[in-house]
Design a protein around this motif. Structure first.
Motif, mmCIF file in Angstrom:
data_model
loop_
_atom_site.group_PDB
_atom_site.id
_atom_site.type_symbol
_atom_site.label_atom_id
_atom_site.label_comp_id
_atom_site.label_asym_id
_atom_site.label_seq_id
_atom_site.Cartn_x
_atom_site.Cartn_y
_atom_site.Cartn_z
ATOM 1 N N THR A 117 42.184 24.206 14.145
ATOM 2 C CA THR A 117 41.615 24.328 15.486
ATOM 3 C C THR A 117 41.132 22.966 15.971
ATOM 4 O O THR A 117 41.424 22.556 17.090
ATOM 5 C CB THR A 117 40.464 25.349 15.504
ATOM 6 O OG1 THR A 117 40.979 26.622 15.097
ATOM 7 C CG2 THR A 117 39.854 25.475 16.888
ATOM 8 N N ALA A 118 40.428 22.241 15.117
ATOM 9 C CA ALA A 118 39.949 20.902 15.472
ATOM 10 C C ALA A 118 41.114 19.950 15.725
ATOM 11 O O ALA A 118 41.088 19.160 16.673
ATOM 12 C CB ALA A 118 39.047 20.364 14.372
ATOM 13 N N SER A 119 42.152 20.034 14.905
ATOM 14 C CA SER A 119 43.309 19.147 15.067
ATOM 15 C C SER A 119 44.050 19.425 16.362
ATOM 16 O O SER A 119 44.479 18.492 17.046
ATOM 17 C CB SER A 119 44.257 19.295 13.873
ATOM 18 O OG SER A 119 43.634 18.841 12.702
ATOM 19 N N VAL A 120 44.203 20.686 16.722
ATOM 20 C CA VAL A 120 44.885 21.041 17.969
ATOM 21 C C VAL A 120 44.028 20.586 19.156
ATOM 22 O O VAL A 120 44.562 20.052 20.131
ATOM 23 C CB VAL A 120 45.200 22.549 18.025
ATOM 24 C CG1 VAL A 120 45.675 22.967 19.400
ATOM 25 C CG2 VAL A 120 46.258 22.893 16.986
ATOM 26 N N GLN A 121 42.718 20.780 19.065
ATOM 27 C CA GLN A 121 41.837 20.329 20.162
ATOM 28 C C GLN A 121 41.903 18.818 20.314
ATOM 29 O O GLN A 121 41.874 18.318 21.438
ATOM 30 C CB GLN A 121 40.395 20.772 19.899
ATOM 31 C CG GLN A 121 40.183 22.239 20.120
ATOM 32 C CD GLN A 121 38.780 22.694 19.765
ATOM 33 O OE1 GLN A 121 38.110 22.075 18.948
ATOM 34 N NE2 GLN A 121 38.366 23.796 20.347
ATOM 35 N N THR A 122 42.020 18.091 19.222
ATOM 36 C CA THR A 122 42.128 16.638 19.265
ATOM 37 C C THR A 122 43.399 16.207 19.988
ATOM 38 O O THR A 122 43.422 15.191 20.673
ATOM 39 C CB THR A 122 42.121 16.053 17.835
ATOM 40 O OG1 THR A 122 40.892 16.417 17.218
ATOM 41 C CG2 THR A 122 42.257 14.549 17.842
ATOM 42 N N GLN A 123 44.458 17.004 19.869
ATOM 43 C CA GLN A 123 45.714 16.701 20.552
ATOM 44 C C GLN A 123 45.624 16.976 22.048
ATOM 45 O O GLN A 123 46.561 16.726 22.781
ATOM 46 C CB GLN A 123 46.866 17.521 19.940
ATOM 47 C CG GLN A 123 47.139 17.205 18.496
ATOM 48 C CD GLN A 123 47.644 15.792 18.276
ATOM 49 O OE1 GLN A 123 48.459 15.292 19.040
ATOM 50 N NE2 GLN A 123 47.150 15.152 17.249
ATOM 51 N N GLY A 124 44.508 17.579 22.499
ATOM 52 C CA GLY A 124 44.299 17.769 23.932
ATOM 53 C C GLY A 124 44.666 19.149 24.444
ATOM 54 O O GLY A 124 44.599 19.386 25.636
ATOM 55 N N ASP A 125 45.027 20.083 23.571
ATOM 56 C CA ASP A 125 45.387 21.425 24.006
ATOM 57 C C ASP A 125 44.256 22.388 23.707
ATOM 58 O O ASP A 125 43.417 22.150 22.864
ATOM 59 C CB ASP A 125 46.652 21.903 23.287
ATOM 60 C CG ASP A 125 47.869 21.104 23.681
ATOM 61 O OD1 ASP A 125 47.874 20.571 24.818
ATOM 62 O OD2 ASP A 125 48.792 20.981 22.870
ATOM 63 N N ASN A 126 44.276 23.517 24.389
ATOM 64 C CA ASN A 126 43.306 24.571 24.136
ATOM 65 C C ASN A 126 43.894 25.486 23.081
ATOM 66 O O ASN A 126 44.857 26.197 23.339
ATOM 67 C CB ASN A 126 43.017 25.359 25.416
ATOM 68 C CG ASN A 126 42.067 26.505 25.185
ATOM 69 O OD1 ASN A 126 41.615 26.752 24.065
ATOM 70 N ND2 ASN A 126 41.757 27.218 26.252
#
Length: 129
Positions: A117-126
């Motif tokens: 979840t943190a990695s996906v948020q870091t990529q800029g997506d929800n």
């Protein structure tokens, strides 16, 4: 002699999570899922999922009676995200981007879900689309 910490910071180490018949390695930009032979018998395969392609982090909390899962849903899974039926649940469990967890792996489930979840948020997506 003084050390110069301004250059060459070490790259973050990948995190490894062992699920039910699969092992996931989480890097800063992707997750790599490797399956044991039993895991491949359902049709799921080894896969590499770039976090930039993840449209939703889908999960099901595990219980003592029911295994849980974390799925890194991509554009290929968009149809499954619209319907919630028993067939859809079976398709999710057999998906190459899904990792199952048993009750005894509940701490690993929680840590893996938080990491992706943190990695996906870091990529800029929800991640919860």
């Amino acid at each position: 002699m003084a050390y110069d910490f301004s250059k060459g910071a070490p790259a973050p180490q990948p995190q490894v999570f062992k699920g039910y018949v699969a092992t996931v390695t989480v890097y800063t930009d992707r997750a790599e899922i490797k399956r044991k032979l039993m895991g491949k018998m359902t049709g799921a395969r080894d896969s590499v999922i770039p976090f930039g392609e993840v449209i939703k982090v889908q999960s099901k909390e595990l219980t003592r009676l029911v295994n849980g899962y974390v799925q890194l849903a991509t554009e290929q899974d968009r149809g499954q995200l619209r319907m919630a039926t028993a067939e859809t649940q079976k398709a999710i469990a057999n998906n190459s981007r899904t990792v199952m967890f048993t009750w005894n792996q509940r701490e690993t489930y929680t840590a893996y879900l938080a990491a992706v979840t943190a990695s996906v948020q870091t990529q800029g997506d929800n991640p919860f689309g």
